[in-house]
Design a protein around this motif. Structure first.
Motif, PDB file in Angstrom:
ATOM      1  N   GLY A  30       0.786  -1.227   0.000  1.00 29.23           N
ATOM      2  CA  GLY A  30       0.000   0.000   0.000  1.00 29.23           C
ATOM      3  C   GLY A  30       0.815   1.272   0.000  1.00 29.23           C
ATOM      4  N   LEU A  31       2.092   1.201  -0.455  1.00 28.87           N
ATOM      5  CA  LEU A  31       2.983   2.351  -0.388  1.00 28.87           C
ATOM      6  C   LEU A  31       3.462   2.772  -1.765  1.00 28.87           C
ATOM      7  CD1 LEU A  31       5.326   1.308   2.572  1.00 28.87           C
ATOM      8  CD2 LEU A  31       3.274   2.746   2.687  1.00 28.87           C
ATOM      9  N   GLN A  32       3.695   4.066  -1.921  1.00 31.86           N
ATOM     10  CA  GLN A  32       4.426   4.652  -3.033  1.00 31.86           C
ATOM     11  C   GLN A  32       5.675   5.278  -2.431  1.00 31.86           C
ATOM     12  OE1 GLN A  32       4.100   5.169  -6.493  1.00 31.86           O
ATOM     13  NE2 GLN A  32       6.020   6.315  -6.372  1.00 31.86           N
ATOM     14  N   LEU A  33       6.850   4.784  -2.812  1.00 28.51           N
ATOM     15  CA  LEU A  33       8.091   5.311  -2.262  1.00 28.51           C
ATOM     16  C   LEU A  33       8.649   6.384  -3.186  1.00 28.51           C
ATOM     17  CD1 LEU A  33       9.838   2.013  -1.076  1.00 28.51           C
ATOM     18  CD2 LEU A  33       8.146   3.438   0.121  1.00 28.51           C
ATOM     19  N   ASP A  34       8.753   7.588  -2.669  1.00 31.65           N
ATOM     20  CA  ASP A  34       9.415   8.672  -3.393  1.00 31.65           C
ATOM     21  C   ASP A  34      10.860   8.699  -2.918  1.00 31.65           C
ATOM     22  OD1 ASP A  34       6.983   9.304  -4.575  1.00 31.65           O
ATOM     23  OD2 ASP A  34       6.491  10.813  -3.064  1.00 31.65           O
ATOM     24  N   LEU A  35      11.770   8.230  -3.781  1.00 29.35           N
ATOM     25  CA  LEU A  35      13.165   8.065  -3.397  1.00 29.35           C
ATOM     26  C   LEU A  35      13.943   9.335  -3.703  1.00 29.35           C
ATOM     27  CD1 LEU A  35      13.715   4.410  -4.645  1.00 29.35           C
ATOM     28  CD2 LEU A  35      12.989   5.208  -2.386  1.00 29.35           C
ATOM     29  N   VAL A  36      14.584   9.869  -2.685  1.00 29.03           N
ATOM     30  CA  VAL A  36      15.282  11.153  -2.768  1.00 29.03           C
ATOM     31  C   VAL A  36      16.778  10.883  -2.724  1.00 29.03           C
ATOM     32  CG1 VAL A  36      15.565  13.437  -1.759  1.00 29.03           C
ATOM     33  CG2 VAL A  36      13.361  12.244  -1.551  1.00 29.03           C
ATOM     34  N   ARG A  37      17.461  11.125  -3.842  1.00 31.93           N
ATOM     35  CA  ARG A  37      18.908  10.893  -3.904  1.00 31.93           C
ATOM     36  C   ARG A  37      19.630  12.035  -3.198  1.00 31.93           C
ATOM     37  NH1 ARG A  37      22.795   9.095  -8.943  1.00 31.93           N
ATOM     38  NH2 ARG A  37      24.658  10.215  -8.271  1.00 31.93           N
ATOM     39  N   LEU A  38      20.483  11.678  -2.239  1.00 34.53           N
ATOM     40  CA  LEU A  38      21.212  12.651  -1.442  1.00 34.53           C
ATOM     41  C   LEU A  38      22.698  12.580  -1.778  1.00 34.53           C
ATOM     42  CD1 LEU A  38      19.389  11.920   1.942  1.00 34.53           C
ATOM     43  CD2 LEU A  38      18.794  13.630   0.215  1.00 34.53           C
ATOM     44  N   THR A  39      23.449  13.550  -1.310  1.00 36.31           N
ATOM     45  CA  THR A  39      24.863  13.640  -1.683  1.00 36.31           C
ATOM     46  C   THR A  39      25.822  13.360  -0.537  1.00 36.31           C
ATOM     47  OG1 THR A  39      24.841  16.027  -1.272  1.00 36.31           O
ATOM     48  CG2 THR A  39      24.358  15.301  -3.513  1.00 36.31           C
ATOM     49  N   ALA A  40      25.350  13.408   0.710  1.00 33.11           N
ATOM     50  CA  ALA A  40      26.242  13.225   1.850  1.00 33.11           C
ATOM     51  C   ALA A  40      25.450  12.684   3.029  1.00 33.11           C
ATOM     52  CB  ALA A  40      26.914  14.550   2.234  1.00 33.11           C
ATOM     53  N   TRP A  41      26.145  11.986   3.932  1.00 32.82           N
ATOM     54  CA  TRP A  41      25.442  11.361   5.054  1.00 32.82           C
ATOM     55  C   TRP A  41      24.920  12.399   6.041  1.00 32.82           C
ATOM     56  CZ3 TRP A  41      23.619   6.982   4.029  1.00 32.82           C
ATOM     57  CH2 TRP A  41      24.300   6.084   3.214  1.00 32.82           C
ATOM     58  N   ALA A  42      25.609  13.490   6.202  1.00 32.95           N
ATOM     59  CA  ALA A  42      25.092  14.528   7.095  1.00 32.95           C
ATOM     60  C   ALA A  42      23.770  15.083   6.562  1.00 32.95           C
ATOM     61  CB  ALA A  42      26.119  15.644   7.251  1.00 32.95           C
ATOM     62  N   GLN A  43      23.641  15.158   5.247  1.00 28.70           N
ATOM     63  CA  GLN A  43      22.389  15.618   4.653  1.00 28.70           C
ATOM     64  C   GLN A  43      21.260  14.644   4.984  1.00 28.70           C
ATOM     65  OE1 GLN A  43      22.348  15.500   0.373  1.00 28.70           O
ATOM     66  NE2 GLN A  43      20.681  16.986   0.204  1.00 28.70           N
ATOM     67  N   SER A  44      21.545  13.352   4.923  1.00 27.03           N
ATOM     68  CA  SER A  44      20.543  12.348   5.269  1.00 27.03           C
ATOM     69  C   SER A  44      20.083  12.525   6.713  1.00 27.03           C
ATOM     70  CB  SER A  44      21.139  10.951   5.065  1.00 27.03           C
ATOM     71  OG  SER A  44      20.282   9.941   5.519  1.00 27.03           O
ATOM     72  N   ARG A  45      21.028  12.670   7.610  1.00 26.10           N
ATOM     73  CA  ARG A  45      20.711  12.866   9.035  1.00 26.10           C
ATOM     74  C   ARG A  45      19.876  14.119   9.253  1.00 26.10           C
ATOM     75  NH1 ARG A  45      25.818  14.943  11.718  1.00 26.10           N
ATOM     76  NH2 ARG A  45      25.050  16.757  10.562  1.00 26.10           N
ATOM     77  N   ASP A  46      20.297  15.216   8.640  1.00 26.26           N
ATOM     78  CA  ASP A  46      19.631  16.489   8.896  1.00 26.26           C
ATOM     79  C   ASP A  46      18.239  16.532   8.282  1.00 26.26           C
ATOM     80  OD1 ASP A  46      21.976  17.142  10.163  1.00 26.26           O
ATOM     81  OD2 ASP A  46      22.717  18.465   8.567  1.00 26.26           O
ATOM     82  N   MET A  47      18.075  15.952   7.091  1.00 24.99           N
ATOM     83  CA  MET A  47      16.749  15.940   6.471  1.00 24.99           C
ATOM     84  C   MET A  47      15.783  15.054   7.237  1.00 24.99           C
ATOM     85  SD  MET A  47      17.504  16.067   2.366  1.00 24.99           S
ATOM     86  CE  MET A  47      15.745  16.139   1.974  1.00 24.99           C
ATOM     87  N   LEU A  48      16.282  13.923   7.756  1.00 22.33           N
ATOM     88  CA  LEU A  48      15.411  13.072   8.567  1.00 22.33           C
ATOM     89  C   LEU A  48      15.023  13.797   9.844  1.00 22.33           C
ATOM     90  CD1 LEU A  48      14.074  10.296   8.920  1.00 22.33           C
ATOM     91  CD2 LEU A  48      16.158   9.537  10.070  1.00 22.33           C
TER      92      LEU A  48
END
Length: 391
Positions: free
Chosen positions: A32-50
């Motif tokens: 029941g999901l649609q995954l919108d996959l967001v390509r990131l450039t750095a691990w700190a960006q992943s942490r901060d966006m989450l």
């Protein structure tokens, strides 16, 4: 019924495959999901966006939520790792100068003996060794630190430099690092660029090193259980599909598309197949079990892993070790893994902690129901870690 949309952040590595395959092969839609996959450039960006709620979940380095739990990152809402997404998939590379020095003393680049490789490296390196790793809290840092210190390097002789995975080849070519440890396909990309030679796969150091995890904010995981469970089941099914070897050529083609890695499929296929080109001359090496997504309870988020990583970080940072382990373990959510994946038929260990590094070969062990197989998790030097009782 309309699908529930979730935004997932990922970095372009082959171990992001469960997210991509879950969406592309329909496992997410079945939940029941649609995954919108967001390509990131750095691990700190992943942490901060989450942390800011700009993505709902992240493909993230396993030690990152441990660092957050110990107060070593920005002040963000609590992060929980609810399942491992992959084990292994890393490779260690050296620059051309060190490659030639190693060949001159007869090192065979055979992937067979991590201690011999480390001691050979110790013989030829003069002064400090600058090693690229993708983040300060990463399995790669844990691998190279453990390996090099056990091989005769002193802590003062190592300089660990953080480099985003797609930039490893560029940074090595610029002379900013002498070696690096990174997830595929970026080690192979550096080899094909002519500036690196592969010295070891990560599995030669730790045969079942958990590499990436599915990380959510705790407020999401606890207040949106339906979406959390659906996402975990979709990724678990994608991991099971990926571990069928006949599927990995298709996985390489899908993952290499412009929307994801944007690289030739041959690069991704090397890591999926565990058949790596070690230098630009075309030498190939087999690396059995190079990466796993599902088999042998590869996705179970052992609290003992959280404790071991916390122990290591605390010792490096001068923190109280017992307190660090106690703070880290609750962020590896074995309770949610059991709750959400039991209905999918996942094999579930009877405990949430174990003696890490104790299995020199795959072993049949008791499970919640019947038996299950655990993957070998041996360290090259026989290291083991006994965790404390979980809080």
């Amino acid at each position: 019924m309309p699908l529930t949309r979730l935004r997932l952040g990922y970095l372009p590595l082959i171990d992001a495959a469960p997210l991509v395959i879950a969406q592309e092969m329909g496992f997410a839609a079945e939940e029941g999901l649609q995954l919108d996959l967001v390509r990131l450039t750095a691990w700190a960006q992943s942490r901060d966006m989450l942390g800011a709620g700009l993505i709902d979940a992240a493909h993230m380095l396993v030690p990152m939520p441990v660092g957050q739990a110990l107060g070593l990152g920005p002040d963000l809402p609590a992060f929980d790792l609810v399942m491992f997404l992959s084990q292994g998939g890393q490779a260690i590379a050296v620059n051309n100068r060190i490659e030639q020095q190693l060949r001159a003393i007869g090192h065979p680049f055979d992937f067979a003996d991590a201690l011999a490789a480390g001691r050979a490296l110790r013989r030829v390196v003069q002064g400090r060794l600058r090693v690229g790793v993708p983040f300060l809290f990463s399995t790669q840092l844990e691998l190279v630190s453990h390996w090099l210190l056990a091989s005769g390097f002193g802590a003062a002789e190592l300089e660990l430099v953080t480099v985003p995975p797609p930039k490893m080849a560029e940074v090595m070519a610029a002379g900013e690092v002498d070696a690096f440890c990174v997830g595929e396909p970026w080690a192979s990309f550096a080899v094909d660029s002519g500036g690196a030679a592969l010295l070891l796969p990560g599995a030669a150091i730790w045969s079942a090193a958990p590499e990436k995890g599915l990380v959510l904010r705790r407020d999401f995981a606890d207040t949106r259980p339906d979406e959390t469970g659906a996402l975990m089941r979709a990724l678990w099914r994608a991991g099971r599909w990926l571990d069928e070897l006949g599927h990995r050529a298709l996985a390489s083609e899908i993952l290499s598309r412009p929307a994801y890695l944007d690289l030739p499929p041959e690069l991704a296929e090397r890591g999926f197949a565990g058949r790596l080109m070690i230098a630009s001359g075309g030498e190939l090496r087999e690396a059995p079990g190079f990466i796993a997504f599902h088999a042998g309870a590869a996705s179970f988020p052992w609290k003992s892993i959280a404790a071991m990583i916390a122990d290591r970080i605390a010792r490096r940072r001068g923190l109280d070790v017992a307190e660090a382990m106690a703070r880290a373990m609750p962020h590896f959510r074995t309770d949610l893994y059991r709750q959400h994946l039991r209905p999918a038929g996942a094999a579930l260990p009877g405990a949430s902690l174990r003696l890490e590094g104790a299995l020199s070969q795959d072993r049949v062990v008791p499970a919640e129901k019947g038996q299950m197989i655990l993957r070998a998790d041996r360290f090259f030097d026989g290291f083991t870690f006994e965790p404390p009782v979980a809080p």
